[in-house]
Design a protein around this motif. Structure first.
Motif, PDB file in Angstrom:
ATOM      1  N   THR A 169      49.872  -4.656  53.549  1.00 64.60           N
ATOM      2  CA  THR A 169      50.515  -4.927  54.832  1.00 64.60           C
ATOM      3  C   THR A 169      50.784  -3.615  55.566  1.00 64.60           C
ATOM      4  O   THR A 169      51.542  -2.777  55.070  1.00 64.60           O
ATOM      5  CB  THR A 169      51.849  -5.663  54.632  1.00 64.60           C
ATOM      6  OG1 THR A 169      51.640  -6.827  53.836  1.00 64.60           O
ATOM      7  CG2 THR A 169      52.466  -6.055  55.968  1.00 64.60           C
ATOM      8  N   PRO A 170      50.184  -3.409  56.751  1.00 63.21           N
ATOM      9  CA  PRO A 170      50.469  -2.198  57.529  1.00 63.21           C
ATOM     10  C   PRO A 170      51.943  -2.119  57.912  1.00 63.21           C
ATOM     11  O   PRO A 170      52.632  -3.135  58.011  1.00 63.21           O
ATOM     12  CB  PRO A 170      49.586  -2.354  58.772  1.00 63.21           C
ATOM     13  CG  PRO A 170      48.509  -3.309  58.353  1.00 63.21           C
ATOM     14  CD  PRO A 170      49.157  -4.253  57.388  1.00 63.21           C
TER      15      PRO A 170
ATOM     16  N   ILE B  16      48.313   4.738  57.032  1.00 62.21           N
ATOM     17  CA  ILE B  16      48.450   3.343  56.600  1.00 62.21           C
ATOM     18  C   ILE B  16      49.543   2.638  57.400  1.00 62.21           C
ATOM     19  O   ILE B  16      49.956   1.532  57.058  1.00 62.21           O
ATOM     20  CB  ILE B  16      48.777   3.273  55.093  1.00 62.21           C
ATOM     21  CG1 ILE B  16      49.995   4.131  54.757  1.00 62.21           C
ATOM     22  CG2 ILE B  16      47.565   3.718  54.272  1.00 62.21           C
ATOM     23  CD1 ILE B  16      50.403   4.087  53.299  1.00 62.21           C
ATOM     24  N   GLY B  17      49.973   3.281  58.463  1.00 62.23           N
ATOM     25  CA  GLY B  17      50.975   2.723  59.344  1.00 62.23           C
ATOM     26  C   GLY B  17      51.357   3.760  60.373  1.00 62.23           C
ATOM     27  O   GLY B  17      50.734   4.830  60.473  1.00 62.23           O
TER      28      GLY B  17
ATOM     29  N   ARG C  87      42.612   1.058  54.729  1.00 63.05           N
ATOM     30  CA  ARG C  87      43.057   2.334  54.160  1.00 63.05           C
ATOM     31  C   ARG C  87      44.114   2.130  53.071  1.00 63.05           C
ATOM     32  O   ARG C  87      44.278   2.977  52.188  1.00 63.05           O
ATOM     33  CB  ARG C  87      43.596   3.232  55.278  1.00 63.05           C
ATOM     34  CG  ARG C  87      42.506   3.783  56.190  1.00 63.05           C
ATOM     35  CD  ARG C  87      43.027   4.856  57.114  1.00 63.05           C
ATOM     36  NE  ARG C  87      43.826   4.319  58.204  1.00 63.05           N
ATOM     37  CZ  ARG C  87      43.348   3.962  59.399  1.00 63.05           C
ATOM     38  NH1 ARG C  87      42.048   4.086  59.651  1.00 63.05           N
ATOM     39  NH2 ARG C  87      44.145   3.514  60.345  1.00 63.05           N
ATOM     40  N   ILE C  88      44.833   1.024  53.137  1.00 61.16           N
ATOM     41  CA  ILE C  88      45.819   0.718  52.092  1.00 61.16           C
ATOM     42  C   ILE C  88      45.138   0.283  50.801  1.00 61.16           C
ATOM     43  O   ILE C  88      45.660   0.509  49.699  1.00 61.16           O
ATOM     44  CB  ILE C  88      46.783  -0.395  52.573  1.00 61.16           C
ATOM     45  CG1 ILE C  88      47.681   0.133  53.694  1.00 61.16           C
ATOM     46  CG2 ILE C  88      47.649  -0.912  51.420  1.00 61.16           C
ATOM     47  CD1 ILE C  88      48.551  -0.934  54.329  1.00 61.16           C
TER      48      ILE C  88
ATOM     49  N   LEU D 146      52.302  -7.501  59.673  1.00 57.90           N
ATOM     50  CA  LEU D 146      52.898  -6.201  59.905  1.00 57.90           C
ATOM     51  C   LEU D 146      54.329  -6.218  59.394  1.00 57.90           C
ATOM     52  O   LEU D 146      55.034  -7.218  59.520  1.00 57.90           O
ATOM     53  CB  LEU D 146      52.892  -5.878  61.403  1.00 57.90           C
ATOM     54  CG  LEU D 146      53.647  -4.626  61.863  1.00 57.90           C
ATOM     55  CD1 LEU D 146      52.975  -3.371  61.337  1.00 57.90           C
ATOM     56  CD2 LEU D 146      53.722  -4.580  63.388  1.00 57.90           C
ATOM     57  N   CYS D 147      54.767  -5.091  58.834  1.00 56.67           N
ATOM     58  CA  CYS D 147      56.162  -4.949  58.401  1.00 56.67           C
ATOM     59  C   CYS D 147      56.816  -3.796  59.158  1.00 56.67           C
ATOM     60  O   CYS D 147      56.291  -2.682  59.165  1.00 56.67           O
ATOM     61  CB  CYS D 147      56.240  -4.684  56.894  1.00 56.67           C
ATOM     62  SG  CYS D 147      57.937  -4.446  56.285  1.00 56.67           S
ATOM     63  N   VAL D 148      57.945  -4.088  59.791  1.00 54.91           N
ATOM     64  CA  VAL D 148      58.778  -3.046  60.389  1.00 54.91           C
ATOM     65  C   VAL D 148      59.840  -2.711  59.355  1.00 54.91           C
ATOM     66  O   VAL D 148      60.621  -3.571  58.950  1.00 54.91           O
ATOM     67  CB  VAL D 148      59.429  -3.525  61.697  1.00 54.91           C
ATOM     68  CG1 VAL D 148      60.290  -2.408  62.296  1.00 54.91           C
ATOM     69  CG2 VAL D 148      58.363  -3.973  62.697  1.00 54.91           C
ATOM     70  N   THR D 149      59.889  -1.460  58.908  1.00 53.25           N
ATOM     71  CA  THR D 149      60.709  -1.090  57.762  1.00 53.25           C
ATOM     72  C   THR D 149      61.432   0.222  57.995  1.00 53.25           C
ATOM     73  O   THR D 149      60.986   1.060  58.797  1.00 53.25           O
ATOM     74  CB  THR D 149      59.849  -0.982  56.488  1.00 53.25           C
ATOM     75  OG1 THR D 149      60.627  -0.431  55.418  1.00 53.25           O
ATOM     76  CG2 THR D 149      58.636  -0.088  56.710  1.00 53.25           C
ATOM     77  N   HIS D 150      62.533   0.409  57.268  1.00 54.19           N
ATOM     78  CA  HIS D 150      63.273   1.672  57.287  1.00 54.19           C
ATOM     79  C   HIS D 150      62.605   2.724  56.412  1.00 54.19           C
ATOM     80  O   HIS D 150      63.116   3.835  56.281  1.00 54.19           O
ATOM     81  CB  HIS D 150      64.700   1.438  56.800  1.00 54.19           C
ATOM     82  CG  HIS D 150      64.773   0.922  55.384  1.00 54.19           C
ATOM     83  ND1 HIS D 150      64.042  -0.161  54.930  1.00 54.19           N
ATOM     84  CD2 HIS D 150      65.484   1.341  54.303  1.00 54.19           C
ATOM     85  CE1 HIS D 150      64.306  -0.380  53.661  1.00 54.19           C
ATOM     86  NE2 HIS D 150      65.167   0.517  53.251  1.00 54.19           N
TER      87      HIS D 150
END
Length: 446
Positions: free
Chosen positions: A334-335, A357-358, A388-389, A316-320
């Motif tokens: 990567t979700p 997708i997230g 889904r990605i 998992l990626c936590v992103t801005h």
């Protein structure tokens, strides 16, 4: 072969794309010339054979602009940012015609964020290519403005809402549009009303692929090429210098180079992840002090890391919701848990939600409770998100990237440069002389 001006603003992610494109164009035999605000040359990763530096932007000024960009919030912040962009466009239109003539520029490849490039290209009769490093500014009426987090809605209600958004957006962009109108008249181009009117009529390239975008009409002028990146060695994530346990989920968190200073948001991310049996890596891109880094409850806190390799390993990626990071996530299936903060990030977050997708939570609304709820869902159903990605990943892999972008530019130049074109150097010279400032001497590194 042509001498090509690469016009790019002083943002790291945009510069990386233009550097990659410049290297490929050079390999094709062209002579790329970077056109940057003075001081931004220090942000290039590789020494450039030629750079035109637009004066009045010392290093401290460029750094200050980036610093202010990282804190843009509210109406006043947006108006200040638009005012600075309008001043940049005015400066570009005053100085670029003389400098480009002096340097023998034959074509312009410009970031969409600089509308002055389209005006100067038309004025001088140069081949012109637009590149959308962020979300494209060209839109369908059913598509909200890029800086809005509104969902896609093609109904009459959605179209009406978007028209209202355009009206408010026009008020925000009034200073920039005034500069565009003034210079289009000075250059003898008639009146161009906004930045979309300054895009290339011949070739518009986009890093955003259709599978990730909102629906666009079939006659849209955009040519999606996917991520524009420098060639890289194979990245599998297998040889990373971190002992990532294979039996526990691995979460990677990054807010990019502009937002990497947001310590409070990183604290919220770390505190929420600590409640789960996950491994957490935080990459702050140099935005935090050593003391701040040591206070974060994460397995690893780093400044910079090989993001593409890390995402090959991450669950998992936590992103801005910066476009480059999102494209990296899509390329590695990567979700994402997107926390949009500014610029086009809200629009990117809306697309993440649209395609399921997230998950997306506006950065200003992140709380331990809603973050934990989204994290629970993503970890429990990450296989569904990754599935889904998959078709978007396939689209990115086939889009062509840097090589296709350079080939399309090369083809356009082959068809246009050297043909008899009415050039308006006299009009450009007259317009510059009519202004309050004279173009300063070229500042170049050769």
């Amino acid at each position: 072969m042509a001498r090509i001006a690469l016009v790019c603003p002083a943002y790291y992610s945009h510069l990386r794309a233009f550097e990659a494109l410049g290297q490929r164009l050079s390999a094709l035999g062209h002579m790329p010339v970077y056109v940057l605000p003075e001081g931004a040359e220090t942000m290039l990763e590789h020494a450039s054979p030629a750079t035109i530096l637009l004066p009045h932007e010392p290093v401290s000024r460029v750094r200050a602009l980036i610093g202010r960009a990282s804190g843009i919030t509210g109406v006043s912040g947006i108006l200040k940012a638009v005012g600075e962009q309008a001043a940049n466009t005015d400066r570009f239109c005053r100085l670029a015609p003389g400098l480009f003539r002096q340097e023998g520029i034959e074509a312009i490849v410009a970031d969409e964020l600089e509308p002055g490039a389209g005006l100067v290209a038309s004025c001088l009769g140069l081949a012109h290519v637009s590149l959308a490093c962020a979300l494209p500014i060209e839109r369908d009426p059913a598509m909200p403005l890029p800086f809005l987090d509104w969902p896609y809605d093609a109904s009459e209600a959605g179209l009406s809402r978007n028209r209202g958004g355009e009206l408010v957006g026009g008020l925000f962009m009034a200073r920039q549009r005034a500069v565009i109108r003034r210079w289009s008249q000075r250059f003898g181009l008639g009146i161009r009303a906004d930045d979309v009117a300054c895009l290339s009529p011949a070739l518009r390239l986009s890093q955003t692929v259709p599978g990730f975008d909102f629906p666009r009409p079939s006659d849209a002028r955009l040519t999606p090429v996917g991520p524009v990146r420098a060639p890289a060695t194979a990245r599998t994530g297998a040889d990373l210098p971190f002992a990532i346990a294979p039996d526990r989920p691995f979460v990677f968190a990054s807010l990019g180079t502009v937002q990497g200073h947001r310590f409070d948001l990183f604290q919220t991310i770390a505190a929420a992840c600590a409640r789960f049996d996950v491994q957490l890596m935080i990459a702050h891109c140099g935005g935090l002090s050593r003391a701040q880094s040591e206070r974060l409850d994460a397995d690893w806190v780093v400044d910079f890391v090989d993001q593409q390799a890390i995402l090959q390993r991450a669950d998992l990626c936590v992103t801005h919701a910066g476009l480059n990071t999102v494209l990296d996530c899509l390329a590695s299936s990567t979700p994402m848990l997107a926390l949009p903060i500014s610029f086009d990030q809200p629009g990117i977050g809306a697309r993440i939600a649209h395609h399921r997708i997230g998950r997306t939570i506006a950065g200003r609304r992140v709380r331990p409770g809603n973050f934990s709820e989204a994290l629970t869902d993503l970890l429990a159903h990450r296989a569904d998100y990754a599935r889904r990605i998959a078709p978007i990943r396939a689209e990115i892999e086939s889009a062509g990237g840097t090589e296709r972008a350079a080939d399309l530019i090369d083809d356009l130049i082959a068809r246009t440069v050297g043909r008899p074109i009415e050039r308006r150097f006299d009009a450009a010279k007259t317009a510059a002389n009519d202004s309050d400032h004279r173009p300063r001497e070229l500042s170049a590194m050769s």
